[in-house]
Design a protein around this motif. Sequence first.
Motif, short mmCIF file in Angstrom:
data_model
loop_
_atom_site.label_atom_id
_atom_site.label_comp_id
_atom_site.label_asym_id
_atom_site.label_seq_id
_atom_site.Cartn_x
_atom_site.Cartn_y
_atom_site.Cartn_z
N ARG A 180 8.33 6.11 -12.99
CA ARG A 180 8.52 4.68 -12.74
C ARG A 180 8.37 4.36 -11.25
O ARG A 180 7.78 3.35 -10.86
CB ARG A 180 9.91 4.24 -13.23
CG ARG A 180 10.04 4.17 -14.74
CD ARG A 180 11.28 3.39 -15.15
NE ARG A 180 11.38 3.28 -16.59
CZ ARG A 180 12.05 4.11 -17.37
NH1 ARG A 180 12.69 5.12 -16.82
NH2 ARG A 180 12.09 3.94 -18.67
N GLU A 181 8.93 5.23 -10.40
CA GLU A 181 8.83 5.00 -8.96
C GLU A 181 7.39 5.07 -8.49
O GLU A 181 6.97 4.29 -7.62
CB GLU A 181 9.68 6.04 -8.23
CG GLU A 181 11.19 5.81 -8.39
CD GLU A 181 12.02 6.98 -7.92
OE1 GLU A 181 11.42 7.95 -7.37
OE2 GLU A 181 13.26 6.95 -8.09
N ALA A 182 6.60 5.99 -9.06
CA ALA A 182 5.18 6.10 -8.69
C ALA A 182 4.43 4.83 -9.08
O ALA A 182 3.58 4.34 -8.33
CB ALA A 182 4.57 7.32 -9.36
N LEU A 183 4.75 4.28 -10.25
CA LEU A 183 4.12 3.05 -10.70
C LEU A 183 4.47 1.89 -9.78
O LEU A 183 3.59 1.11 -9.36
CB LEU A 183 4.58 2.74 -12.14
CG LEU A 183 4.09 1.43 -12.77
CD1 LEU A 183 2.56 1.41 -12.87
CD2 LEU A 183 4.72 1.24 -14.15
N GLU A 184 5.74 1.76 -9.43
CA GLU A 184 6.17 0.68 -8.55
C GLU A 184 5.57 0.83 -7.15
O GLU A 184 5.17 -0.16 -6.52
CB GLU A 184 7.70 0.64 -8.48
CG GLU A 184 8.36 0.22 -9.79
CD GLU A 184 9.87 0.39 -9.77
OE1 GLU A 184 10.36 1.08 -8.85
OE2 GLU A 184 10.54 -0.15 -10.67
N LYS A 185 5.50 2.08 -6.65
CA LYS A 185 4.94 2.32 -5.32
C LYS A 185 3.46 1.91 -5.27
O LYS A 185 2.99 1.32 -4.29
CB LYS A 185 5.09 3.79 -4.95
CG LYS A 185 4.55 4.15 -3.56
CD LYS A 185 4.77 5.62 -3.26
CE LYS A 185 4.25 5.96 -1.86
NZ LYS A 185 2.81 5.71 -1.70
N THR A 186 2.74 2.22 -6.34
CA THR A 186 1.33 1.83 -6.40
C THR A 186 1.17 0.32 -6.29
O THR A 186 0.30 -0.18 -5.57
CB THR A 186 0.70 2.32 -7.72
OG1 THR A 186 0.84 3.74 -7.79
CG2 THR A 186 -0.77 1.95 -7.78
N GLY A 187 2.04 -0.41 -7.00
CA GLY A 187 2.00 -1.87 -6.93
C GLY A 187 2.30 -2.39 -5.54
O GLY A 187 1.63 -3.29 -5.03
N HIS A 188 3.32 -1.79 -4.88
CA HIS A 188 3.68 -2.22 -3.52
C HIS A 188 2.54 -1.95 -2.53
O HIS A 188 2.25 -2.77 -1.65
CB HIS A 188 4.95 -1.51 -3.07
CG HIS A 188 6.19 -1.97 -3.77
ND1 HIS A 188 6.50 -3.30 -3.95
CD2 HIS A 188 7.20 -1.27 -4.35
CE1 HIS A 188 7.64 -3.41 -4.60
NE2 HIS A 188 8.08 -2.19 -4.87
N ASP A 189 1.90 -0.79 -2.66
CA ASP A 189 0.80 -0.44 -1.76
C ASP A 189 -0.35 -1.44 -1.89
O ASP A 189 -0.94 -1.87 -0.90
CB ASP A 189 0.30 0.98 -2.05
CG ASP A 189 1.34 2.03 -1.68
OD1 ASP A 189 2.30 1.69 -0.97
OD2 ASP A 189 1.19 3.20 -2.11
N ALA A 190 -0.67 -1.80 -3.15
CA ALA A 190 -1.76 -2.75 -3.38
C ALA A 190 -1.40 -4.14 -2.88
O ALA A 190 -2.25 -4.89 -2.40
CB ALA A 190 -2.11 -2.80 -4.86
N GLN A 191 -0.12 -4.49 -2.99
CA GLN A 191 0.35 -5.81 -2.53
C GLN A 191 0.10 -5.97 -1.03
O GLN A 191 -0.23 -7.05 -0.55
CB GLN A 191 1.84 -5.95 -2.83
CG GLN A 191 2.43 -7.33 -2.54
CD GLN A 191 2.34 -8.26 -3.73
OE1 GLN A 191 2.51 -7.84 -4.85
NE2 GLN A 191 2.06 -9.52 -3.49
N GLY A 192 0.24 -4.87 -0.33
CA GLY A 192 0.06 -4.93 1.12
C GLY A 192 -1.39 -5.07 1.55
O GLY A 192 -1.68 -5.21 2.74
N LYS A 193 -2.34 -5.02 0.60
CA LYS A 193 -3.76 -5.12 0.94
C LYS A 193 -4.32 -6.51 0.73
O LYS A 193 -5.54 -6.70 0.66
CB LYS A 193 -4.56 -4.10 0.10
CG LYS A 193 -4.17 -2.65 0.39
CD LYS A 193 -4.96 -1.67 -0.48
CE LYS A 193 -4.57 -0.23 -0.19
NZ LYS A 193 -5.31 0.74 -1.04
N GLY A 194 -3.41 -7.49 0.56
CA GLY A 194 -3.87 -8.87 0.47
C GLY A 194 -3.93 -9.44 -0.93
O GLY A 194 -4.14 -10.64 -1.10
#
Length: 720
Positions: free
Chosen positions: A145-159
């Motif tokens: 679950r943490e890996a899934l959420e981290k992926t979303g946060h990383d993409a959010q930071g790209k605009g």
Amino acid sequence: MATFLYKLGRSAFRRRRLVALLWVALLALAGVGAATAPAATSSSFSIPGTEAQKAFDLLEKRFPGGNADGATARVVFKAPEGQKMTDPANKAKVQDVVDELKSGSDQVASVTDPYTAKAVSKDGSTAYVSVGYKVSGMELSDATREALEKTGHDAQGKGLTVEIGGDALQAVPATGAGEIVGVVVAGIVLVITFGSLVAAGLPLLTAIVGVGIGVSTITALASVLDLGSTTSTLAMMIGLAVGIDYALFIVSRYRAELAEGREREEAAGRAVGTAGSAVVFAGLTVVIALVGLAVVNIPMLTKMGFAAAGTVLIAVLIALTLVPALLGFAGSKVVGRKQRKGVRKSDKPNGGTRWARFVIRRPVMVLLVGVLGLGAIALPAASLEMGLPDDGAQPTSTTQRRAYDLLSDGFGPGFNGPLMVVVDGDKAAAESTVEKIKGLDGVVAVTPPTPNKAGDTAMITVIPKDRPSSVQTEELVHDIRDTTGDDVLVTGATAMNIDFSQKMNDALLPYLALVVGLAFLLLMVVFRSILVPLKAALGFLLSVVAALGAVVAVFQWGWLGSLFGVEQTGPIMSMMPIFMVGVVFGLAMDYEVFLVTRMREAYVHGERPGEAIVTGFRHGARVVTAAAVIMMAVFSGFIGSSEQMVKMIGFGLAIAVLFDAFVVRMAIVPAVLALLGHKAWWLPKWLDRLLPNVDVEGEGLRASQEVPRDPEPERELVKV
């Protein structure tokens, strides 16, 4: 029974060190077992006999390794204003997310590319990546679950705007806050009730010991018996509730016996012999209600019921043994300061006495107000719609709700709940099924069939027009099943929810009949009456239907929804009616048995019916009020949860206890008994001979104490 429990109470009081040591040893043993037991995955969820479950079983057989019931997640992307998800820069960002998801966890089974899977909206503003997992949502690890959420946060930071939905993020709600609030309020109420910190602390301490043993045992056996984490949550909630109640009843009776001038050991014995009898039968009604969940024939629900019933049995045993043992350690501190100083209690009638006399003077008015009031509140229950709330019912602050809204805006509401159709047949049968489904109302899209290697089974995905929890989507599922024949099965989360709701609906009446019927027989033995158990059962049904009406008004219609944090109305959780029947029935019978047993005791010992009602309220109203307030506090602590289902359970149970304790037991019950008079305690002679005499009132105990029973009283005289 009263004589046996009297001896048990005295023995526990006298051998208090041994009794306390045994319970501490049990707690330590259960704790060690829980700490050393292998980590358990959450219980697998199945609904035997339903079409959705048959489809899953067929997929497991015909598509080996396909993880038909595995968890899913959708990572939803929305392009900035003026851009599209098909722009090269945005496509590159999405590709990075796809690569990161594939390598994020070994529990991932598949990750789709939105550009090859046609998962981009027509206007190009929205796209989504579907992630499939090898295990169900309840079995996903925290790391996944943490890996899934981290992926979303990383993409959010790209605009890009990125939100995540699906059952992969539906972790079991964290517990703790609700219970802490309940325990704090319980402590305050107990201090006010008893006027003694020691007397207030005893029920809390013994309840926590009982819950500790019960939950630790469940944890220790979770891996072996396939028990889910929700099992321990239910056991904790119920165990805390009844544990405080039962100890409260024993301590209250003990203080009453001391006030009448009895020695401490004798008072402990009489408290367990009388109030303990009520505790035994109240506990049996709770156990019947919880074990009766097996009627529904859903393995997870059956295990939850049996585990919670085990915790209730522990609470009963603790009330009968550990409570009198701790009363022995407490000494005179268990009574209030005024009583310790020798200040006599005032002869002025207390609140319970005054209320009972008011009801006896105006029984018809009280009965009409109570019944008509609850009847009016129950009216919304006629519009009850059952289902399982989806991500659309989550608060707007959650990523699941925002992902749900993005998909609805970009693709349509039905994309949040696709249906999986399984065809048990060849290619021609699958193509024929596709054509039939396309001709139905409420269908937005139907994918081409995906066959298995053998070519004898195919999967088809159907996108409904409306949101998953809507009535229209439910009707579409039924239309597909009616149109396509027995070789075509509909499953998926939405269809599973529909089948689950239907299973619950079908089981409600048999469950009610079983629980109320067995409890009626049990209460007939306790009260030696036909009309008193009948009144108890009818009163319970009235309070539960009224509580369901309140739940429908708030969570389905939205009345006062903002006050309770309801952001999206929808169907009532399928488990709610049966869950409320089971839990509330047990607690309601606690109050019924404790309050009316005291009335029955007074009546058997020669008081007139009206006087017996007043006596029951003089001794029991304060305790029942305290117990009900404590239960409402425990359940209300869950209303603040962000999870719609937890919020609904907390509200439903709290309002049901309010109605049952204060309207039914404290108003309707004495009004009915006042109107019935001597007839309330009538029992045909032939039935009286058939029923076993359990002597809950302690009549045999009083008679046996008029002559020397055994050498024990002589030992007491020698000590003095």
